[in-house]
Design an enzyme around this catalytic site. Sequence first.
Site, short mmCIF file in Angstrom:
data_model
loop_
_atom_site.label_atom_id
_atom_site.label_comp_id
_atom_site.label_asym_id
_atom_site.label_seq_id
_atom_site.Cartn_x
_atom_site.Cartn_y
_atom_site.Cartn_z
N MET A 1 0.51 -3.19 -9.67
CA MET A 1 0.24 -2.32 -10.81
C MET A 1 1.13 -2.54 -12.04
SD MET A 1 -0.43 1.17 -8.54
CE MET A 1 -0.81 2.23 -9.91
N GLU A 2 1.90 -3.60 -12.09
CA GLU A 2 2.82 -3.77 -13.23
C GLU A 2 2.88 -5.18 -13.83
OE1 GLU A 2 4.13 -2.39 -10.27
OE2 GLU A 2 4.00 -0.28 -10.88
N LYS B 1 -2.19 -7.96 -5.21
CA LYS B 1 -2.68 -6.92 -6.13
C LYS B 1 -1.61 -5.85 -6.30
CE LYS B 1 -6.07 -3.18 -5.70
NZ LYS B 1 -5.11 -2.07 -5.53
N ASP C 1 0.80 -3.70 2.12
CA ASP C 1 -0.52 -3.32 2.65
C ASP C 1 -1.50 -4.46 2.47
OD1 ASP C 1 0.09 -1.90 -0.14
OD2 ASP C 1 -1.99 -2.57 -0.16
N GLU D 1 11.98 0.80 -3.81
CA GLU D 1 11.91 -0.66 -3.82
C GLU D 1 13.26 -1.26 -4.25
OE1 GLU D 1 7.21 -1.05 -5.26
OE2 GLU D 1 8.81 -1.03 -6.74
N THR E 1 6.49 -4.17 -4.84
CA THR E 1 5.62 -4.31 -3.68
C THR E 1 4.19 -4.54 -4.15
OG1 THR E 1 5.36 -1.92 -3.59
CG2 THR E 1 7.07 -2.90 -2.19
#
Length: 255
Positions: free
Chosen positions: A179-180, A177, A203, A16, A93
């Site tokens: 994760m961080e 959505k 996605d 990324e 992302t």
Amino acid sequence: MSATTTVVILMAMAEEAAPIIGELGLVRNGRLLATPLPMVVYEGCVDDLFIALVVNGVDERFGVANVGTQPAVLSAYVAIQQYNPDLIINAGTAGGFGQRGCQIGDVYISAGSFKFHDRRIPLPGYTEYGIGSYPAENTTAMAQALGLKQGAISTGNSLDKTHTDLDMMGVCDADVKEMEAAAIAWVAWLYGKPMIALKAITDLVDSPVRPEEQFVDNLAAASENLCQKVVEVLHYYTEDGPALSLRHKLPAIYA
Ligand code: SAH
């Protein structure tokens, strides 16, 4: 007293971060705080901003990127200690909801508060604690100026989702959505640091194709789009002239 305005960019994965490091000509400056921590720092300048980009590095045991909330908290904490930034940007992302207008490759900027969708604690007071709802900067003016989509970001520690996760994201009107972000937002809130997040969609959560397949296919293109928008955001903060213009553009919610 130094008048330098410092922006810390926190990122989970090297893939990324690579386009941003290249585009801004950032130079690798070893490990965060020169500790055994796996996070790697890249430094440089954009206009009169000093930029420290922290990538969470690789897990030595598993040979994969340190994604998720634990490394995110640690890198946010240590980066704040090391750089005392004026602004934290979490760039990365994310999955998006097609039903809410998300398309692969879109770059969203955070709006509303940062929430968790996988911390379910049905006890008095703990329900709200679990969700978090950490304050986010008001990004409306910047989103309009740069043509960015604004979205509510929801964080959890899984790439996939359970039905309960989906219910929670529905209640919270999540657009994106990942994760961080909420983990970093907690640290930013503790230290009174303004924070925004920029997330490129790899996605669609509501697609029949599994997220991991979409993620792998779209990671490179999404990371290029992310790079373009991160650079635009940095220039936005300095376009009114040198020195501290960033502060004038941050709403004073932490003042
Ligand atoms: N399968 C990937 C692992 C990446 S984990 C691989 O093989 O390399 C996903 C990372 O991208 C996390 O840092 C997270 O913030 C982000 N992400 C992208 N799409 C996501 C989604 N649908 N759900 C959760 N996180 C997502």
